[in-house]
Write a protein that holds these residues in place. Structure first.
Motif, PDB file in Angstrom:
ATOM      1  N   PRO A 165       0.813  -1.229   0.000  1.00  0.00           N
ATOM      2  CA  PRO A 165       0.000   0.000   0.000  1.00  0.00           C
ATOM      3  C   PRO A 165       0.840   1.270   0.000  1.00  0.00           C
ATOM      4  O   PRO A 165       0.481   2.266  -0.637  1.00  0.00           O
ATOM      5  CB  PRO A 165      -0.822  -0.102   1.290  1.00  0.00           C
ATOM      6  CG  PRO A 165      -0.814  -1.534   1.660  1.00  0.00           C
ATOM      7  CD  PRO A 165       0.464  -2.092   1.128  1.00  0.00           C
ATOM      8  N   PHE A 166       1.974   1.225   0.686  1.00  0.00           N
ATOM      9  CA  PHE A 166       2.861   2.381   0.706  1.00  0.00           C
ATOM     10  C   PHE A 166       3.548   2.563  -0.649  1.00  0.00           C
ATOM     11  O   PHE A 166       3.778   3.686  -1.091  1.00  0.00           O
ATOM     12  CB  PHE A 166       3.897   2.241   1.814  1.00  0.00           C
ATOM     13  CG  PHE A 166       3.282   2.112   3.175  1.00  0.00           C
ATOM     14  CD1 PHE A 166       2.659   3.186   3.777  1.00  0.00           C
ATOM     15  CD2 PHE A 166       3.310   0.908   3.851  1.00  0.00           C
ATOM     16  CE1 PHE A 166       2.091   3.078   5.027  1.00  0.00           C
ATOM     17  CE2 PHE A 166       2.745   0.781   5.103  1.00  0.00           C
ATOM     18  CZ  PHE A 166       2.129   1.860   5.696  1.00  0.00           C
ATOM     19  N   PRO A 203      -7.852   1.937   8.441  1.00  0.00           N
ATOM     20  CA  PRO A 203      -6.585   1.470   7.865  1.00  0.00           C
ATOM     21  C   PRO A 203      -5.761   2.604   7.235  1.00  0.00           C
ATOM     22  O   PRO A 203      -4.536   2.614   7.349  1.00  0.00           O
ATOM     23  CB  PRO A 203      -7.015   0.450   6.820  1.00  0.00           C
ATOM     24  CG  PRO A 203      -8.341  -0.051   7.301  1.00  0.00           C
ATOM     25  CD  PRO A 203      -8.987   1.139   7.943  1.00  0.00           C
ATOM     26  N   SER A 204      -6.428   3.555   6.588  1.00  0.00           N
ATOM     27  CA  SER A 204      -5.701   4.688   6.011  1.00  0.00           C
ATOM     28  C   SER A 204      -5.078   5.547   7.107  1.00  0.00           C
ATOM     29  O   SER A 204      -3.951   6.026   6.974  1.00  0.00           O
ATOM     30  CB  SER A 204      -6.635   5.553   5.167  1.00  0.00           C
ATOM     31  OG  SER A 204      -7.008   4.875   4.012  1.00  0.00           O
ATOM     32  N   GLY A 223      -2.129   3.611   8.465  1.00  0.00           N
ATOM     33  CA  GLY A 223      -1.086   3.644   7.445  1.00  0.00           C
ATOM     34  C   GLY A 223      -0.412   4.996   7.348  1.00  0.00           C
ATOM     35  O   GLY A 223       0.805   5.084   7.165  1.00  0.00           O
ATOM     36  N   ASN A 224      -1.203   6.073   7.473  1.00  0.00           N
ATOM     37  CA  ASN A 224      -0.625   7.416   7.440  1.00  0.00           C
ATOM     38  C   ASN A 224       0.285   7.678   8.629  1.00  0.00           C
ATOM     39  O   ASN A 224       1.307   8.356   8.494  1.00  0.00           O
ATOM     40  CB  ASN A 224      -1.730   8.472   7.379  1.00  0.00           C
ATOM     41  CG  ASN A 224      -2.231   8.692   5.974  1.00  0.00           C
ATOM     42  OD1 ASN A 224      -1.514   8.505   5.009  1.00  0.00           O
ATOM     43  ND2 ASN A 224      -3.486   9.083   5.866  1.00  0.00           N
ATOM     44  N   TRP A 247       3.431   5.870   7.767  1.00  0.00           N
ATOM     45  CA  TRP A 247       4.097   6.608   6.695  1.00  0.00           C
ATOM     46  C   TRP A 247       4.774   7.855   7.270  1.00  0.00           C
ATOM     47  O   TRP A 247       5.911   8.169   6.913  1.00  0.00           O
ATOM     48  CB  TRP A 247       3.085   6.998   5.625  1.00  0.00           C
ATOM     49  CG  TRP A 247       3.656   7.821   4.523  1.00  0.00           C
ATOM     50  CD1 TRP A 247       3.807   9.179   4.503  1.00  0.00           C
ATOM     51  CD2 TRP A 247       4.186   7.365   3.277  1.00  0.00           C
ATOM     52  NE1 TRP A 247       4.371   9.590   3.325  1.00  0.00           N
ATOM     53  CE2 TRP A 247       4.609   8.496   2.555  1.00  0.00           C
ATOM     54  CE3 TRP A 247       4.317   6.106   2.699  1.00  0.00           C
ATOM     55  CZ2 TRP A 247       5.155   8.398   1.285  1.00  0.00           C
ATOM     56  CZ3 TRP A 247       4.862   6.026   1.423  1.00  0.00           C
ATOM     57  CH2 TRP A 247       5.277   7.153   0.740  1.00  0.00           C
ATOM     58  N   LEU A 284      -2.191   8.304   2.182  1.00  0.00           N
ATOM     59  CA  LEU A 284      -3.303   7.352   2.145  1.00  0.00           C
ATOM     60  C   LEU A 284      -4.604   8.079   2.487  1.00  0.00           C
ATOM     61  O   LEU A 284      -4.649   8.909   3.384  1.00  0.00           O
ATOM     62  CB  LEU A 284      -3.051   6.212   3.121  1.00  0.00           C
ATOM     63  CG  LEU A 284      -1.745   5.442   2.885  1.00  0.00           C
ATOM     64  CD1 LEU A 284      -1.526   4.425   3.986  1.00  0.00           C
ATOM     65  CD2 LEU A 284      -1.744   4.781   1.537  1.00  0.00           C
TER      66      LEU A 284
END
Length: 132
Positions: free
Chosen positions: A36-37, A65-66, A69-70, A73, A116
């Motif tokens: 995803p990244f 999830p975003s 994920g952020n 990140w 994301l």
């Protein structure tokens, strides 16, 4: 005008940013967790290639999830990408000709910080293409 700015951007900054983001995306896609990244890096790279005439909008359907994920990140890559865009944007703003290019670098900061849950759309139709 945006075509002229995109060509100047491509020659001076865009091509190198594109290559950097593509290389980072390939490296991130080596592991399943990084895919995803890696996809986010590919999207940013294409956006960095031709930034004039496009912008980012938040996706309303992006969920937890975003967000998680952020955060990852931001810790692993977002902060140094943001610092790089700030530094190069300031350097480009030193000259009058470089001001639009510096502003384009500043425009890349939000998407490089939290990629994301964002979508890249054309500026003439930002709401028509966004998934709400």
């Amino acid at each position: 005008m945006k075509t002229i700015l995109n060509v100047i951007w491509f020659v001076l900054s865009g091509f190198w940013l594109f290559l950097g983001y593509m290389l980072a995306g390939l490296l991130l896609c080596i592991t399943i967790i990084g895919i995803p990244f890696g996809i986010a890096a590919f999207r940013i790279g294409v956006y960095a290639l031709w930034p004039f005439g496009r912008t980012t909008v938040e996706r309303r359907d992006a969920g937890a999830p975003s967000f998680i994920g952020n955060i990852l990140w931001l810790i692993l890559a977002g902060w140094w990408l943001t610092l790089a865009h700030i530094f190069t944007g300031i350097l480009q703003c030193i000259t009058i000709i470089g001001i639009p290019l510096g502003l384009a670098n500043f425009k890349l900061i939000p998407v490089s910080l939290f990629p994301l849950g964002r979508e890249i759309v054309r500026t003439d139709q930002p709401f028509a293409q966004a998934r709400w």
